[in-house]
Design a protein around this motif. Structure first.
Motif, short mmCIF file in Angstrom:
data_model
loop_
_atom_site.label_atom_id
_atom_site.label_comp_id
_atom_site.label_asym_id
_atom_site.label_seq_id
_atom_site.Cartn_x
_atom_site.Cartn_y
_atom_site.Cartn_z
N THR A 86 -37.54 -2.50 -4.92
CA THR A 86 -38.91 -2.26 -4.51
C THR A 86 -39.87 -2.24 -5.69
N ALA A 87 -39.37 -2.04 -6.90
CA ALA A 87 -40.24 -1.99 -8.08
C ALA A 87 -40.12 -3.24 -8.95
N GLU A 88 -39.26 -4.14 -8.55
CA GLU A 88 -39.03 -5.34 -9.36
C GLU A 88 -40.33 -6.11 -9.55
N GLY A 89 -40.65 -6.40 -10.80
CA GLY A 89 -41.84 -7.18 -11.11
C GLY A 89 -43.13 -6.38 -11.06
N LYS A 90 -43.05 -5.07 -10.88
CA LYS A 90 -44.25 -4.24 -10.80
C LYS A 90 -44.39 -3.42 -12.07
N SER A 91 -45.63 -3.25 -12.49
CA SER A 91 -45.87 -2.42 -13.66
C SER A 91 -45.75 -0.95 -13.26
N ARG A 92 -45.65 -0.10 -14.26
CA ARG A 92 -45.57 1.35 -14.00
C ARG A 92 -46.81 1.81 -13.21
N GLN A 93 -47.99 1.27 -13.54
CA GLN A 93 -49.22 1.66 -12.85
C GLN A 93 -49.19 1.22 -11.38
N GLU A 94 -48.66 0.03 -11.11
CA GLU A 94 -48.56 -0.44 -9.72
C GLU A 94 -47.61 0.45 -8.90
N ILE A 95 -46.52 0.85 -9.53
CA ILE A 95 -45.59 1.76 -8.87
C ILE A 95 -46.27 3.10 -8.59
N GLN A 96 -46.98 3.61 -9.61
CA GLN A 96 -47.69 4.88 -9.45
C GLN A 96 -48.74 4.79 -8.34
N ASP A 97 -49.48 3.70 -8.29
CA ASP A 97 -50.50 3.51 -7.25
C ASP A 97 -49.87 3.49 -5.86
N GLU A 98 -48.70 2.84 -5.76
CA GLU A 98 -47.98 2.80 -4.49
C GLU A 98 -47.55 4.20 -4.05
#
Length: 169
Positions: free
Chosen positions: A51-63
């Protein structure tokens, strides 16, 4: 002899306290959610989290922030539950209109459930409930969010400490 009417200022002070309590509970729920996320075990080296593959730490945090916002719920409970004539307890438990979840609540004293409500839909308020064997002193009102379709429990319940007192006049 005439009875004194409560001043509007006294009512405003109680509302301010209620708003502060509600905001504190919402902040606590967010903090617990973020703590739970941060305390997740780290996968072993070489493992991939799809689910986090290819996502930045900020994108994960926003999610994650979006998930927390979607599951937030405001709890509105009077800080003093008033014992009234006729065996009623004035609790003023409100499921505010903006909540996405119906709620159920329990009145608890000395680890015993005194009263358990039915489903309280968003925008509805339970002003009074049967007092049962409740006594003056400390008690808790425990709020449980419910799934909007099945009415199964959703998340963990939240307890709010209240003071039980005899109603004046």
């Amino acid at each position: 002899m005439s009875a004194k009417k409560p001043s509007r200022l006294a009512g405003l002070g109680c509302r301010k306290k209620l708003v502060v309590v509600c905001l504190a509970i919402v902040c606590a729920l967010i903090a617990v959610g973020l703590y739970a996320w941060q305390s997740q075990p780290v996968p072993e080296a070489g493992a991939s989290v799809t689910t986090a593959e290819g996502k930045s730490r900020q994108e994960i945090q926003d999610e994650l922030d979006a998930i927390v916002r979607d599951n937030m719920m405001t709890i509105s409970v009077a800080p003093v539950a008033q014992l009234q004539e006729g065996g009623k307890l004035r609790v003023n438990v409100q499921n505010v209109q903006d909540n996405k979840f119906p709620q159920r609540f329990r009145v608890i004293q000395n680890d015993e459930t005194i009263y358990e409500s039915g489903v309280v839909e968003a925008g509805k308020t339970v002003e009074t409930c049967p007092a049962g064997d409740i006594q003056e002193g400390e008690a808790y009102i425990e709020i449980q969010a419910l799934d909007a379709k099945t009415y199964d429990t959703h998340g963990n319940p939240t307890r709010v400490k209240v003071r039980v007192a005899q109603a004046e006049g």
